[in-house]
Design a protein around this motif. Structure first.
Motif, PDB file in Angstrom:
ATOM      1  N   LEU A  32      -5.230   0.164  -3.854  1.00  0.00           N
ATOM      2  CA  LEU A  32      -5.476   0.319  -2.415  1.00  0.00           C
ATOM      3  C   LEU A  32      -4.834   1.587  -1.876  1.00  0.00           C
ATOM      4  O   LEU A  32      -5.420   2.281  -1.040  1.00  0.00           O
ATOM      5  CB  LEU A  32      -4.939  -0.887  -1.642  1.00  0.00           C
TER       6      LEU A  32
ATOM      7  N   SER B 240      -7.702   3.785  -0.550  1.00  0.00           N
ATOM      8  CA  SER B 240      -7.923   3.541   0.879  1.00  0.00           C
ATOM      9  C   SER B 240      -6.915   4.262   1.754  1.00  0.00           C
ATOM     10  O   SER B 240      -7.246   4.686   2.850  1.00  0.00           O
ATOM     11  CB  SER B 240      -7.890   2.041   1.192  1.00  0.00           C
TER      12      SER B 240
ATOM     13  N   HIS C 192      -4.571   2.971   3.386  1.00  0.00           N
ATOM     14  CA  HIS C 192      -4.102   2.132   4.492  1.00  0.00           C
ATOM     15  C   HIS C 192      -2.696   1.650   4.169  1.00  0.00           C
ATOM     16  O   HIS C 192      -2.511   0.748   3.350  1.00  0.00           O
ATOM     17  CB  HIS C 192      -5.026   0.950   4.718  1.00  0.00           C
TER      18      HIS C 192
END
Length: 144
Positions: free
Chosen positions: A31, A35, A37
């Motif tokens: 992730l 991403s 995030h």
């Protein structure tokens, strides 16, 4: 004295933790890479490090028949390192919030805090090395 059902429950929890902890950590890393995030990956990594605590206890328990102090020290080091890593993940989440903007707070607030109080840095980040040291000790104990 631990009864058979309790021992089986502990083995099952240890086994689940031994699978969940590295799997969640891998997911968090993926992730982070794909991403970006901060909140999502640091939360999953925090959960992974929480799972490493019962995993370390399960690994330390497997060394009990040899009655080795090294296995218990290794488990303790993994627990200290996992707690430090979980604490670091919390700081990464705070940093992510600051980078996205908080009214009245500059983005470099954490850096300013660590510069103002260097002992805070010493109580968080260096303790993470105990995670790796503990895993090495547990592995060397397992090979005996």
């Amino acid at each position: 004295m631990i009864d058979q059902a309790d021992a089986e429950r502990r083995r099952r929890l240890g086994g689940i933790s031994l699978i969940a902890a590295p799997t969640l950590l891998l997911l968090a890393d993926l992730l982070q890479v794909f991403s970006g995030h901060d909140f999502a990956w640091t939360t999953i990594a925090w959960i992974a490090f929480v799972f490493f605590i019962p995993a370390a206890l399960a690994l330390g328990h497997t060394t009990r028949p040899q009655s080795s102090l090294l296995g218990f020290i290794g488990s303790g080091c993994v627990i200290v390192g996992a707690m430090a890593a979980a604490q670091t993940m919390t700081l990464f989440r705070v940093r992510g919030v600051l980078l996205h903007g908080v009214p009245g707070l500059p983005a470099d607030t954490l850096q300013r805090i660590f510069k103002a109080e260097p002992r805070l840095f010493l109580t968080v980040f260096p303790l993470g090395i105990f995670f790796s040291i503990g895993l090495i000790l547990l592995r060397s104990e397992e090979r005996r």
